[in-house]
Design an enzyme around this catalytic site. Structure first.
Site, PDB file in Angstrom:
ATOM      1  N   PRO A   1       0.834  -1.205   0.000  1.00 16.94           N
ATOM      2  CA  PRO A   1       0.000   0.000   0.000  1.00 16.94           C
ATOM      3  C   PRO A   1       0.868   1.255   0.000  1.00 16.94           C
ATOM      4  CG  PRO A   1      -0.782  -1.543   1.656  1.00 16.94           C
ATOM      5  CD  PRO A   1       0.555  -2.033   1.184  1.00 16.94           C
TER       6      PRO A   1
ATOM      7  N   LYS B   1      -3.549  -4.869   6.073  1.00 17.30           N
ATOM      8  CA  LYS B   1      -2.254  -5.281   5.526  1.00 17.30           C
ATOM      9  C   LYS B   1      -1.171  -5.063   6.593  1.00 17.30           C
ATOM     10  CE  LYS B   1      -3.675  -5.384   1.045  1.00 17.30           C
ATOM     11  NZ  LYS B   1      -3.212  -5.745  -0.241  1.00 17.30           N
TER      12      LYS B   1
END
Length: 113
Positions: free
Chosen positions: A2, A33
């Site tokens: 990300p 995540k």
């Protein structure tokens, strides 16, 4: 994987390191995540206008493999809250662009995901 890129006409927050750490942790939690893969980029003091006005504003790009499109509304709200908390930018002065590239289009550590 990300990546949150923040571009703003605001100066850096007084405690920039703390702000970046809090934003990084929030992005990891939001996306589910591991934070060890999250990258946050903050570009402050940019020459920017929104609606012909240079009042505090921000443009954000959130990129993540497997970004769940159905949650973009939720993510937008969370990111706007972060901009208000750390940069004193009103939510109506924030644009957020979301993208979810394919694994083979995101490189890391001499390979791709």
């Amino acid at each position: 994987m990300p990546l949150l890129s923040i571009h703003t006409n605001q100066p850096a927050p007084a405690d920039q390191d703390r702000a970046l750490r809090e934003i990084s942790a929030a992005v990891a939690e939001m996306l589910g995540k591991p934070e060890r893969y999250v990258m946050v980029s903050l570009a402050t003091g940019r020459a920017m206008l929104f609606g012909g006005d240079d009042a505090p504003l921000a443009y954000l790009e959130l990129k993540s493999i497997g970004l769940p499109e159905e949650r973009s509304h939720e993510f937008s709200a969370a990111l706007c809250r972060l901009m208000q908390a750390h940069l004193d930018i009103a939510p109506e002065r924030v644009y957020v662009e979301f993208s979810g590239p394919a694994r083979h289009l995101w490189g890391w550590n001499q390979t791709t995901f």
